[in-house]
Design an enzyme around this catalytic site. Structure first.
Site, PDB file in Angstrom:
ATOM      1  N   LYS A  15      -1.404  -3.671  -5.113  1.00  0.00           N
ATOM      2  CA  LYS A  15      -0.496  -3.729  -6.261  1.00  0.00           C
ATOM      3  C   LYS A  15      -0.425  -5.188  -6.713  1.00  0.00           C
ATOM      4  CE  LYS A  15       2.237  -0.086  -4.075  1.00  0.00           C
ATOM      5  NZ  LYS A  15       3.502   0.311  -3.427  1.00  0.00           N
ATOM      6  N   GLU A  68       9.226   3.132  -7.508  1.00  0.00           N
ATOM      7  CA  GLU A  68       9.038   1.778  -6.975  1.00  0.00           C
ATOM      8  C   GLU A  68      10.314   0.938  -7.013  1.00  0.00           C
ATOM      9  OE1 GLU A  68       6.941  -0.415  -5.775  1.00  0.00           O
ATOM     10  OE2 GLU A  68       5.072   0.734  -5.695  1.00  0.00           O
TER      11      GLU A  68
HETATM   12  C1  G6P Z   1       4.813  -3.004   1.353  1.00  0.00           C
HETATM   13  C2  G6P Z   1       5.924  -4.022   1.406  1.00  0.00           C
HETATM   14  C3  G6P Z   1       5.367  -5.416   1.570  1.00  0.00           C
HETATM   15  C4  G6P Z   1       4.400  -5.475   2.736  1.00  0.00           C
HETATM   16  C5  G6P Z   1       3.256  -4.478   2.504  1.00  0.00           C
HETATM   17  C6  G6P Z   1       2.245  -4.464   3.638  1.00  0.00           C
HETATM   18  O1  G6P Z   1       4.217  -3.026   0.118  1.00  0.00           O
HETATM   19  O2  G6P Z   1       6.719  -3.972   0.233  1.00  0.00           O
HETATM   20  O3  G6P Z   1       6.450  -6.296   1.800  1.00  0.00           O
HETATM   21  O4  G6P Z   1       3.855  -6.769   2.897  1.00  0.00           O
HETATM   22  O5  G6P Z   1       3.815  -3.189   2.369  1.00  0.00           O
HETATM   23  O6  G6P Z   1       2.858  -3.965   4.805  1.00  0.00           O
HETATM   24  P1  G6P Z   1       2.228  -3.998   6.250  1.00  0.00           P
HETATM   25  O7  G6P Z   1       3.202  -3.180   7.061  1.00  0.00           O
HETATM   26  O8  G6P Z   1       0.874  -3.364   6.169  1.00  0.00           O
HETATM   27  O9  G6P Z   1       2.143  -5.409   6.682  1.00  0.00           O
HETATM   28 MG    MG Z   2       8.611  -1.388  -2.248  1.00  0.00          MG
END
Ligand code: G6P
Ligand code: MG
Length: 225
Positions: A153, A177
């Site tokens: 994203k 979202e």
């Molecule tokens: C979501 C959250 C982010 C996070 C991302 C990856 O989009 O909003 O803050 O960095 O996931 O998450 P992960 O658990 O794979 O590190």
């Molecule tokens: Mg979110």
């Protein structure tokens, strides 16, 4: 702005962090701890900008904020991201169904009862673990695997894949979202976007709710009428 009618909608594609549950608190805590250890000043702008952003892209944003993007090798960056993730995973293992945001369980039940298809489009590789902690796994038979994405994203790819997983045209889907990057991704995928949270941050959303408890089928139908 989409012009689709509510009765054309057949599926919902959900972000996880900040929509289903407030893991953003845990992500923030773990990133902030790492940033401060690296000597990067933590700001609200940085905090908000990280929402919805993949793990490695988040690390890059943090390093950039401290003008440190060239200070680490790729292997060192992976080690830093792993350190953050270990802290994050420890935190989410304490989560229970009590951590589901207000109204979400009732909304998911309502979607099911009315035959809507449901998918998860979270950038998080920990999504399935979080759903398990919340006892919501059964509600999400379709989960876009973030490891399969070529772009995170705000690129629309994750929401395009969410619609594909449901066998629907993107226009038949609503994406939900809490982050600006996520709304941009939903809009780019040609789905109807619901933004939950700060109205200024989410000004590009087709439909806006202040919090999750406002998200009901009746309110969505009203907003699309
Ligand atoms: C979501 C959250 C982010 C996070 C991302 C990856 O989009 O909003 O803050 O960095 O996931 O998450 P992960 O658990 O794979 O590190
Ligand atoms: Mg979110």
């Amino acid at each position: 702005m989409t012009t689709i009618a509510f009765d054309q909608i057949k599926g919902f594609v959900f972000d996880l962090d900040g929509v289903i549950t407030d893991t953003s608190l845990y992500h923030t805590k773990a990133w902030r701890q790492l940033a401060e250890k690296l000597g990067v000043t933590w700001t609200k702008t940085l905090e908000d900008g990280l929402k919805g952003i993949s793990r490695m892209d988040s690390l890059e944003m943090i390093l950039k904020a401290g003008n440190k993007e060239n200070d680490y090798t790729q292997d060192e960056k992976v080690a830093l991201a792993t350190e953050k993730n270990t802290n994050y995973v420890n935190a989410i293992h304490q989560m229970t169904p009590a951590n589901i945001l207000p109204g979400i369980k009732a909304f998911l039940d309502d979607l099911r009862a009315n035959g809507y298809l449901i998918a998860l489009a979270s950038a998080s590789k920990n999504g399935p673990t979080v759903l398990k902690q919340l006892e919501l796994t059964d509600y999400f038979p379709k989960i876009v695997d973030p490891a399969t994405l070529s772009k995170g994203k705000p690129d629309p790819e994750i929401y395009v894949k969410g619609a594909e997983a449901l066998d629907l045209d993107p226009t038949q889907c609503i994406g939900v979202e809490d982050a600006a990057a996520g709304i941009q991704a939903i809009n780019g995928a040609n789905e109807t976007s619901i933004g939950i949270g700060d109205p200024d941050t989410l000004s590009a959303a087709d439909i806006h709710f202040n919090d999750t408890s406002e998200m009901t089928l009746a309110n969505i139908a009203k907003a699309m009428a």
